[in-house]
Design an enzyme around this catalytic site. Sequence first.
Site, PDB file in Angstrom:
ATOM      1  N   TRP A  10      41.148  34.847  30.716  1.00 50.83           N
ATOM      2  CA  TRP A  10      41.849  34.414  29.289  1.00 50.83           C
ATOM      3  C   TRP A  10      42.952  35.191  28.203  1.00 50.83           C
ATOM      4  O   TRP A  10      43.098  34.297  27.910  1.00 50.83           O
ATOM      5  CB  TRP A  10      41.063  33.682  28.775  1.00 50.83           C
ATOM      6  N   LYS A  11      42.122  36.064  28.579  1.00 54.41           N
ATOM      7  CA  LYS A  11      43.296  36.902  27.547  1.00 54.41           C
ATOM      8  C   LYS A  11      43.061  36.313  26.421  1.00 54.41           C
ATOM      9  O   LYS A  11      42.267  36.249  25.824  1.00 54.41           O
ATOM     10  CB  LYS A  11      44.311  37.721  28.617  1.00 54.41           C
ATOM     11  N   HIS A  96      40.677  47.004  31.289  1.00 56.98           N
ATOM     12  CA  HIS A  96      41.533  45.971  31.825  1.00 56.98           C
ATOM     13  C   HIS A  96      42.158  46.747  31.909  1.00 56.98           C
ATOM     14  O   HIS A  96      43.067  47.713  31.417  1.00 56.98           O
ATOM     15  CB  HIS A  96      41.267  44.546  30.932  1.00 56.98           C
ATOM     16  N   GLU A  98      45.610  46.048  31.066  1.00 57.79           N
ATOM     17  CA  GLU A  98      46.205  45.602  30.083  1.00 57.79           C
ATOM     18  C   GLU A  98      45.722  46.699  28.574  1.00 57.79           C
ATOM     19  O   GLU A  98      45.985  47.532  27.864  1.00 57.79           O
ATOM     20  CB  GLU A  98      46.119  44.009  29.451  1.00 57.79           C
ATOM     21  N   GLU A 168      42.596  45.718  40.292  1.00 61.01           N
ATOM     22  CA  GLU A 168      43.791  44.973  40.230  1.00 61.01           C
ATOM     23  C   GLU A 168      44.830  46.028  40.525  1.00 61.01           C
ATOM     24  O   GLU A 168      44.983  46.537  38.742  1.00 61.01           O
ATOM     25  CB  GLU A 168      43.385  44.282  39.003  1.00 61.01           C
ATOM     26  N   SER A 213      47.855  37.447  40.376  1.00 61.33           N
ATOM     27  CA  SER A 213      48.407  37.174  40.556  1.00 61.33           C
ATOM     28  C   SER A 213      47.626  35.842  41.728  1.00 61.33           C
ATOM     29  O   SER A 213      47.825  35.249  42.384  1.00 61.33           O
ATOM     30  CB  SER A 213      50.013  37.170  40.947  1.00 61.33           C
ATOM     31  N   GLY A 234      44.240  35.716  36.255  1.00 58.99           N
ATOM     32  CA  GLY A 234      44.194  35.594  34.644  1.00 58.99           C
ATOM     33  C   GLY A 234      45.069  34.113  34.566  1.00 58.99           C
ATOM     34  O   GLY A 234      44.279  33.318  33.829  1.00 58.99           O
TER      35      GLY A 234
END
Length: 249
Positions: A10-11, A96, A98, A168, A213, A234
């Site tokens: 869910w970030k 991850h 990010e 990813e 995606s 995500g």
Amino acid sequence: MRKPVLAANWKMNHGPSDARAFMRTFLARYARHTDRSVIVFPPAVSLGEMVAATKERPDILLGIQNIHWEDKGAFTGEISAPMARDAGARVVLVGHSERRHVFGEKDDETRRKCAAAARAGLRPMLCVGERLEERRAGETERVVLRQLHAGLADLDPAHMAQMLIAYEPVWAIGTGQTAEPRDASAVHVLIRGALDQLAGDRAVEIPILYGGSVNTGNAAALLAAPDVDGLLVGGASLDPEGWATIART
Ligand code: PGA
């Protein structure tokens, strides 16, 4: 046989109230399936609500999106692996893209975080993946293997067997540009080969998920690709109906 793993990241979305509302809809749309694992990584502040929401649904595993590598101490704003486990997390995202590319996390930190998770009985889901310029320069293999070796460096085969890997590609995350199933497969095969060398007999227990995606339209084709054992989702996991559709894939 490895069961398929469907994981929602869910970030920084869905605080406690949203998480509660999400789970009401999601659990009504997703009946328990014994042939797969479903994991949700909510923001840490929503873990308590998620534990309450899944009390009758032990088939839904909860995770945390990040941990610190120390167990406790003067690290303002951080959460340790034992704390996350105590709060109900069973899995933790490590490395991850990010974290790596927005917050500057290095391989050495992913190594320490995987080790901290293993010590605390949390399963690390180590994320690896190349950036677009690295793919164009033909460096995908080198980057992915470097990240993989770093994350596993301090683990023995028994702890490695508890891990999950998520491939990813950075260029596919949140961009709407998904890897073709055969391109994803090619990297999964590479990772599988490296795991065989690192973890020996235990490597078969480690699922390799694809992320980037993924949506309701492409989930089935990606999941059917050789050596793709699951999906890390995500944006498309933020809507409970859509996420239920993907979890049922
Ligand atoms: P995305 O994110 O599905 O929105 O591309 C995947 C992820 O970052 O794990």
